[in-house]
Design an enzyme around this catalytic site. Structure first.
Site, PDB file in Angstrom:
ATOM      1  N   GLN A 199      45.386  29.676  29.974  1.00 30.17           N
ATOM      2  CA  GLN A 199      45.232  30.831  29.325  1.00 30.17           C
ATOM      3  C   GLN A 199      46.857  31.612  29.398  1.00 30.17           C
ATOM      4  O   GLN A 199      46.909  32.345  28.420  1.00 30.17           O
ATOM      5  CB  GLN A 199      44.485  31.964  29.716  1.00 30.17           C
ATOM      6  CG  GLN A 199      42.814  31.418  29.640  1.00 30.17           C
ATOM      7  CD  GLN A 199      42.097  32.298  30.531  1.00 30.17           C
ATOM      8  OE1 GLN A 199      41.670  33.436  30.134  1.00 30.17           O
ATOM      9  NE2 GLN A 199      41.977  32.001  31.897  1.00 30.17           N
TER      10      GLN A 199
ATOM     11  N   HIS B  87      46.631  30.311  24.658  1.00 29.00           N
ATOM     12  CA  HIS B  87      46.889  31.378  24.169  1.00 29.00           C
ATOM     13  C   HIS B  87      48.224  31.311  23.488  1.00 29.00           C
ATOM     14  O   HIS B  87      48.960  32.362  23.551  1.00 29.00           O
ATOM     15  CB  HIS B  87      46.472  32.651  25.230  1.00 29.00           C
ATOM     16  CG  HIS B  87      45.258  32.886  25.447  1.00 29.00           C
ATOM     17  ND1 HIS B  87      44.890  33.345  26.669  1.00 29.00           N
ATOM     18  CD2 HIS B  87      44.334  32.622  24.910  1.00 29.00           C
ATOM     19  CE1 HIS B  87      43.489  33.590  26.783  1.00 29.00           C
ATOM     20  NE2 HIS B  87      43.017  33.026  25.531  1.00 29.00           N
TER      21      HIS B  87
ATOM     22  N   CYS C  93      62.076  32.369   5.925  1.00 30.65           N
ATOM     23  CA  CYS C  93      61.839  33.394   4.697  1.00 30.65           C
ATOM     24  C   CYS C  93      62.731  34.553   5.109  1.00 30.65           C
ATOM     25  O   CYS C  93      62.816  35.469   4.237  1.00 30.65           O
ATOM     26  CB  CYS C  93      60.475  33.801   4.426  1.00 30.65           C
ATOM     27  SG  CYS C  93      59.648  34.683   5.811  1.00 30.65           S
TER      28      CYS C  93
ATOM     29  N   THR D  43      41.702  33.248  37.281  1.00 31.54           N
ATOM     30  CA  THR D  43      41.281  34.002  35.949  1.00 31.54           C
ATOM     31  C   THR D  43      40.263  34.899  36.480  1.00 31.54           C
ATOM     32  O   THR D  43      39.299  34.570  37.101  1.00 31.54           O
ATOM     33  CB  THR D  43      40.980  33.003  34.942  1.00 31.54           C
ATOM     34  OG1 THR D  43      40.596  33.784  33.840  1.00 31.54           O
ATOM     35  CG2 THR D  43      39.774  31.982  35.291  1.00 31.54           C
TER      36      THR D  43
ATOM     37  N   ASN E  18      39.745  31.901  43.226  1.00 28.88           N
ATOM     38  CA  ASN E  18      40.582  33.251  42.672  1.00 28.88           C
ATOM     39  C   ASN E  18      40.726  34.305  43.975  1.00 28.88           C
ATOM     40  O   ASN E  18      39.927  34.123  44.790  1.00 28.88           O
ATOM     41  CB  ASN E  18      39.547  33.671  41.526  1.00 28.88           C
ATOM     42  CG  ASN E  18      40.304  34.837  40.586  1.00 28.88           C
ATOM     43  OD1 ASN E  18      41.117  34.333  39.974  1.00 28.88           O
ATOM     44  ND2 ASN E  18      39.765  36.079  40.792  1.00 28.88           N
TER      45      ASN E  18
HETATM   46  N1  APR Z   1      45.596  33.096  43.545  1.00 33.34           N
HETATM   47  C1  APR Z   1      44.412  33.112  42.742  1.00 33.34           C
HETATM   48  N2  APR Z   1      44.104  33.989  42.119  1.00 33.34           N
HETATM   49  C2  APR Z   1      44.962  35.344  42.006  1.00 33.34           C
HETATM   50  C3  APR Z   1      46.153  35.271  42.628  1.00 33.34           C
HETATM   51  C4  APR Z   1      46.466  34.066  43.477  1.00 33.34           C
HETATM   52  N3  APR Z   1      47.571  34.115  43.980  1.00 33.34           N
HETATM   53  N4  APR Z   1      46.685  36.485  42.457  1.00 33.34           N
HETATM   54  C5  APR Z   1      45.880  37.247  41.636  1.00 33.34           C
HETATM   55  N5  APR Z   1      44.787  36.310  41.309  1.00 33.34           N
HETATM   56  C6  APR Z   1      43.613  36.589  40.476  1.00 33.34           C
HETATM   57  C7  APR Z   1      43.131  37.940  40.281  1.00 33.34           C
HETATM   58  O1  APR Z   1      42.171  38.470  41.191  1.00 33.34           O
HETATM   59  C8  APR Z   1      42.450  38.203  38.930  1.00 33.34           C
HETATM   60  O2  APR Z   1      41.164  38.023  38.966  1.00 33.34           O
HETATM   61  O3  APR Z   1      43.852  36.311  39.127  1.00 33.34           O
HETATM   62  C9  APR Z   1      43.076  37.004  38.164  1.00 33.34           C
HETATM   63  C10 APR Z   1      43.797  37.152  36.969  1.00 33.34           C
HETATM   64  O4  APR Z   1      43.171  37.761  36.237  1.00 33.34           O
HETATM   65  P1  APR Z   1      43.913  38.436  34.744  1.00 33.34           P
HETATM   66  O5  APR Z   1      45.028  39.379  35.032  1.00 33.34           O
HETATM   67  O6  APR Z   1      42.706  39.260  34.046  1.00 33.34           O
HETATM   68  O7  APR Z   1      44.526  37.260  33.881  1.00 33.34           O
HETATM   69  P2  APR Z   1      43.660  36.066  33.149  1.00 33.34           P
HETATM   70  O8  APR Z   1      42.288  36.006  33.579  1.00 33.34           O
HETATM   71  O9  APR Z   1      44.574  35.056  32.890  1.00 33.34           O
HETATM   72  O10 APR Z   1      43.612  36.952  31.647  1.00 33.34           O
HETATM   73  C11 APR Z   1      43.041  36.253  30.543  1.00 33.34           C
HETATM   74  O11 APR Z   1      43.752  38.309  29.094  1.00 33.34           O
HETATM   75  O12 APR Z   1      45.238  39.563  28.743  1.00 33.34           O
HETATM   76  C12 APR Z   1      44.733  38.433  28.125  1.00 33.34           C
HETATM   77  O13 APR Z   1      45.779  36.545  27.126  1.00 33.34           O
HETATM   78  C13 APR Z   1      45.734  37.278  28.312  1.00 33.34           C
HETATM   79  O14 APR Z   1      45.339  34.843  28.938  1.00 33.34           O
HETATM   80  C14 APR Z   1      45.158  36.373  29.317  1.00 33.34           C
HETATM   81  C15 APR Z   1      43.770  36.604  29.282  1.00 33.34           C
END
Ligand code: APR
Length: 246
Positions: A100, A118, A154, A191, A216
Site C-alpha cells: 500500500q 496506491h 498539455c 498495516t 504489526n
Molecule cells: N513494525 C510493524 N508495524 C508497525 C511498525 C513497525 N516498526 N510501526 C508502526 N506499525 C504499525 C502501526 O501499529 C499501524 O497499525 O503499522 C500500522 C500502520 O498503519 P497506517 O498508518 O494506518 O498505515 P497503512 O495501514 O499502510 O494505511 C493504509 O491508508 O492513508 C492511507 O493510502 C494510505 O496506504 C495508506 C492506507
C-alpha cells in the site's frame, strides 16, 4: 513468540505460493511517518484536506507543498531490514509482494514484481487526464523545480500518481493482488488493516484456504481473523523468521 515464529517460518518454508502485503509500518523504522500510528500523518493533517481530488481542485498548491515535503522526507530515508528481507523473498518463485506504500522503498531494496496498490510518490500524471498525460511518468527530483508541476503534454497541472481517497485503484493491480490471494500463506506486515480494498485481501485469502498471519506493532481489525497475529516491529521480527528459514 519463538514457537509462533517457528510455526510461521515452517509454513513459509513449505509454501509454494507466498503472498506478503505491507503497509506504512514496514517503513516506520526507515523514518517514514505512518498514517495512523503515533505521530502519523493523519494525526496532523486531515486526509480529506490533502489526499482527495476535491482537495486538489480546491488548493493544488497546498496539496503539492505537502507531497513535496513527503518526497523530501522519503528521499532522506533508506530501506530497512524488513524491506531487504522482503526483497530477497520476492525473488523466490511463487512469492508476490503487494504494498500500500507509495514511498518505493521496496523498489529501492530490489523487490521483484512489486504490486503497488496506491501508486508512487515518485510518479506524476496529468491532473486533467489528457490523453498522453494519463500514463504516469517518473520524477525523482527533490526539490521539484515548480511548486505545482505541469503536464509535459498539455501544460496543465500535474498531480501525484497516487490513489486518493474516493478514487479507484488500477484494475490491473487489484487483479494481481486478488490472484495472489490464492496462496498457501498470506502475511500482512505493518498495516492497520482499515483501508479497503487492500484490507480485504487477507479475508479473501482466508476464504480460499490460505494460512493467514499478521506482523504489526498494534492490534488491528484483522488480528482476530488471522491464524497468527504477531505483535512487534517488522524490522526485528522478519530477520528472526528469515534466520529460521535459512
Ligand atoms: N513494525 C510493524 N508495524 C508497525 C511498525 C513497525 N516498526 N510501526 C508502526 N506499525 C504499525 C502501526 O501499529 C499501524 O497499525 O503499522 C500500522 C500502520 O498503519 P497506517 O498508518 O494506518 O498505515 P497503512 O495501514 O499502510 O494505511 C493504509 O491508508 O492513508 C492511507 O493510502 C494510505 O496506504 C495508506 C492506507
Amino acid at each position: 513468540m519463538e514457537t509462533e515464529l517457528r510455526a510461521l517460518a515452517a509454513r513459509i518454508a513449505a509454501a509454494s505460493r507466498l503472498t506478503v502485503m505491507t503497509g506504512a509500518g514496514v517503513s516506520a523504522a526507515s523514518g517514514v511517518p505512518t498514517f495512523r500510528g503515533a505521530g502519523g500523518l493523519w494525526r496532523t493533517y486531515r486526509a480529506e484536506d490533502l489526499a482527495t481530488p476535491e482537495a486538489f481542485a480546491r488548493d493544488p498548491r497546498l496539496v503539492w507543498e505537502w507531497y513535496a515535503w513527503r518526497r523530501e522526507k522519503v528521499a532522506s530515508c533508506h530501506p530497512n531490514a524488513a524491506h531487504d528481507i522482503l526483497a530477497r523473498w520476492s525473488q523466490r518463485p511463487g512469492t508476490t509482494l503487494v504494498t500500500q506504500n507509495v514511498d518505493d522503498l521496496h523498489l529501492r531494496a530490489g523487490s521483484r514484481d512489486l504490486v503497488r496498490l496506491h501508486g508512487s510518490l515518485w510518479e506524476l500524471r496529468c491532473a486533467d487526464a489528457c490523453a498522453a498525460g494519463t500514463r504516469p511518468w517518473r520524477d525523482d527530483r527533490v526539490p521539484l523545480p515548480d511548486v505545482i508541476p505541469t503536464c509535459p503534454h498539455c501544460g496543465g497541472y500535474a498531480r501525484p500518481a497516487i490513489v486518493w481517497f474516493g478514487e479507484s485503484l488500477d484494475g490491473r493491480d487489484v487483479d494481481r493482488a486478488l490472484d495472489a490471494a490464492t496462496c498457501d500463506v498470506f502475511l500482512t506486515v505493518g498495516t492497520s488493516a482499515v483501508v479497503y480494498p487492500a484490507a480485504g485481501f487477507v479475508h479473501q485469502a482466508k476464504r480460499r484456504g490460505a494460512f493467514t498471519a499478521e506482523i504489526n506493532m498494534d492490534e488491528t481489525p484483522a488480528s482476530s481473523l488471522v491464524d497468527l497475529s504477531i505483535l512487534g516491529p517488522a524490522e526485528e521480527i522478519l530477520p528472526v523468521i528469515d534466520n529460521m528459514l535459512a
